[in-house]
Design an enzyme around this catalytic site. Structure first.
Site, PDB file in Angstrom:
ATOM      1  N   PRO A  92       0.828  -1.203   0.000  1.00 47.66           N
ATOM      2  CG  PRO A  92      -0.949  -1.614   1.460  1.00 47.66           C
ATOM      3  CD  PRO A  92       0.371  -2.172   0.998  1.00 47.66           C
ATOM      4  CB  CYS A  93       1.777   3.223  -2.623  1.00 48.03           C
ATOM      5  SG  CYS A  93       0.352   3.005  -3.722  1.00 48.03           S
ATOM      6  CB  THR A  94      -1.871   5.967   1.374  1.00 49.49           C
ATOM      7  OG1 THR A  94      -2.815   4.971   1.000  1.00 49.49           O
ATOM      8  CG2 THR A  94      -2.585   7.272   1.613  1.00 49.49           C
TER       9      THR A  94
END
Length: 335
Positions: A92-94
């Site tokens: 996940p790259c938020t």
């Protein structure tokens, strides 16, 4: 080339190349492997609704609905997982997105939508590298946002490359745009592709014809109920690609840059889980079918209880993965 319109029932026979997917979400990358003939034997996914959809559509042999940190602590895993051809992962790259004050969130625990759990996200790539160390696959494919190679985030990249080297993997980085990979959506992503087999350098040069939004647009969109949005769209021009263009021209201020306008003659903008997405054709919001089509999800995909837009926005488009692994098979694994 892979058609944007396809169904799970039409998947080809497996070529025997075994894949395991981490941070699998709804299975975007997994379906890409399957489209290319690879055998996806299992997955790890923390989000319960995304995992339920994954299981319903892909029926994995080994399913782990848990934090990858917990998966890494399991002492007795199936022997098959230690004999993988490919370990796939999209941490996940938020916190690496180019939108907002991203550095302010680095190292801080928050309840992000990915998993609905109090956690930090900027260290998940290194958690994934612990999985690489544990399973020792022949090939590792990891996807992330373009923001990972911009600004202060470059330090993370250098650390990632060093960790791969410590694990005796040769690694290459590629910046790829799904729009040139049979996906009717502009989606630029970074891919780390590593191997411990001393394969020759991989060559990835995709330049397939782009697919304009008109080619995949459904017959009808979803009605806009917001009066202000309707009023703004009265001033829309054929050159506008986001609501911010209208606001700047009409209201002389900059706002709503995350809300996109999909013009028929252009490739659709990157699908995200937030913001408004408007069809210029009829000034309506994207339909469920529009979202599925620009994401190259299969027409018969059962989203179960998972939000359609969220699942598609958080997944690697199947056709993007299919193109990459077809080249990996051709250049490395078919010999």
């Amino acid at each position: 080339m892979f058609d944007w319109k396809w169904s799970l029932k039409d998947l080809p026979p497996t070529n025997g190349i075994k894949v395991f997917s981490c941070f699998s979400c709804g299975g975007g990358s997994s379906m890409g492997y399957k489209r290319a003939g690879f055998e996806v034997i299992g997955n790890v996914e923390l989000d319960k609704s995304a995992n339920a959809a994954y299981v319903k559509n892909l029926n994995p042999k080994y399913n782990f609905c848990m934090d990858l940190r917990d998966f890494n602590q399991i002492e007795s895993l199936p022997a098959e997982l230690y004999e993988l051809d490919i370990l796939d992962g999209s941490p996940p790259c938020t916190t690496f997105s180019t939108l907002g004050k991203r550095e302010a969130h680095w190292g801080k625990a928050k309840k992000f939508r990915e998993g609905q759990k109090l956690q930090t996200l900027d260290d998940l790539f290194f958690v994934f590298l612990e999985t690489v160390k544990k399973l020792r696959p022949k090939i590792v494919i990891a996807e992330n946002v373009k923001g990972l190679i911009q600004g202060n985030a470059k330090g993370y990249v250098n650390q990632i490359l060093r960790e791969f080297k410590k694990l005796d993997y040769d690694v290459q980085m590629f910046q790829l745009n799904a729009a040139f990979m049979d996906v009717p959506q502009v989606r630029e992503r970074i891919f780390f592709i590593a191997n411990n087999q001393h394969f020759p350098p991989l060559q990835l040069n995709f330049n397939n014809p782009v697919i304009p939004f008109k080619a995949v647009r459904s017959d009808s969109g979803v009605e806009i109920k917001n009066g202000l949005m309707k009023k703004r769209l009265e001033y829309m021009l054929p050159t506008d690609t986001m609501i911010a263009n209208i606001i700047l021209r009409v209201e002389n201020r900059w706002s709503c840059f995350g809300s996109k306008i999909f013009q028929d003659d252009r490739v659709a903008a990157t699908l995200t889980s937030t913001g408004s997405f408007i069809r210029a054709y009829d000034k309506m919001r994207l339909s469920r079918e529009d979202i599925v089509n620009i994401s190259t999800f299969p027409q018969d995909y059962d989203f179960d209880k998972a939000p359609v837009r969220y699942l598609c926005a958080m997944s690697v488009p199947p056709n993007m993965t299919a193109n990459i692994v077809t080249e990996i098979y051709r250049q490395w694994l078919s010999r």
